[in-house]
Write a protein that holds these residues in place. Sequence first.
Motif, PDB file in Angstrom:
ATOM      1  N   GLU A  87     -58.934   3.278  24.923  1.00 19.57           N
ATOM      2  CA  GLU A  87     -59.713   3.930  25.974  1.00 19.57           C
ATOM      3  C   GLU A  87     -59.286   5.743  25.103  1.00 19.57           C
ATOM      4  N   ASP A  88     -58.852   6.088  24.378  1.00 19.49           N
ATOM      5  CA  ASP A  88     -58.815   7.844  24.075  1.00 19.49           C
ATOM      6  C   ASP A  88     -59.975   7.763  22.641  1.00 19.49           C
ATOM      7  N   VAL A  89     -60.241   6.381  22.484  1.00 21.36           N
ATOM      8  CA  VAL A  89     -61.349   6.440  20.948  1.00 21.36           C
ATOM      9  C   VAL A  89     -62.522   6.979  21.520  1.00 21.36           C
ATOM     10  N   THR A  90     -63.676   8.248  21.311  1.00 22.99           N
ATOM     11  CA  THR A  90     -64.809   7.962  21.889  1.00 22.99           C
ATOM     12  C   THR A  90     -65.693   7.466  20.742  1.00 22.99           C
ATOM     13  N   LEU A  91     -66.754   6.841  21.220  1.00 18.46           N
ATOM     14  CA  LEU A  91     -67.633   6.403  20.202  1.00 18.46           C
ATOM     15  C   LEU A  91     -68.672   7.571  20.326  1.00 18.46           C
ATOM     16  N   SER A  92     -70.182   7.213  19.376  1.00 15.86           N
ATOM     17  CA  SER A  92     -71.466   7.566  19.428  1.00 15.86           C
ATOM     18  C   SER A  92     -71.945   5.916  18.074  1.00 15.86           C
ATOM     19  N   LEU A  93     -73.721   6.269  18.589  1.00 10.37           N
ATOM     20  CA  LEU A  93     -74.183   5.520  18.493  1.00 10.37           C
ATOM     21  C   LEU A  93     -74.793   6.437  17.171  1.00 10.37           C
ATOM     22  N   GLY A  94     -74.917   7.735  17.286  1.00 16.85           N
ATOM     23  CA  GLY A  94     -75.294   8.576  16.175  1.00 16.85           C
ATOM     24  C   GLY A  94     -76.346   9.382  16.377  1.00 16.85           C
ATOM     25  N   PRO A  95     -76.994  10.443  15.838  1.00 16.22           N
ATOM     26  CA  PRO A  95     -77.963  11.171  15.966  1.00 16.22           C
ATOM     27  C   PRO A  95     -79.287  10.878  16.979  1.00 16.22           C
TER      28      PRO A  95
END
Length: 96
Positions: free
Chosen positions: A66-74
């Motif tokens: 839960e403490d990790v934040t993901l991103s799909l990219g720019p």
Amino acid sequence: MSKAMSKVEPPSRGVRFTVGRDAGGRWIVSDREGLIGGLFTDRASAVHFAMFESDHEPGAVCCVPEDVTLSLGPIFETPVRVPRAIDPRMKIVGRG
């Protein structure tokens, strides 16, 4: 006395999908090559999608803490500009 041993095959392809939350609290699914993924409103839907896309292969889906934040990219972080000819009430689901 002998022990029965079953041979368990390791996943042939390893982790294919990562499931977690973005900075906005939405659930993200992203594959290791950046080709398949999406945004989801709940964890169950995100995991279901990842499992379906990986043919339910054991070990193919990894849920991050839960403490990790993901991103799909720019490409997903750039605001979408809606042309005036399109009704603003319509939901845009992708760019093409």
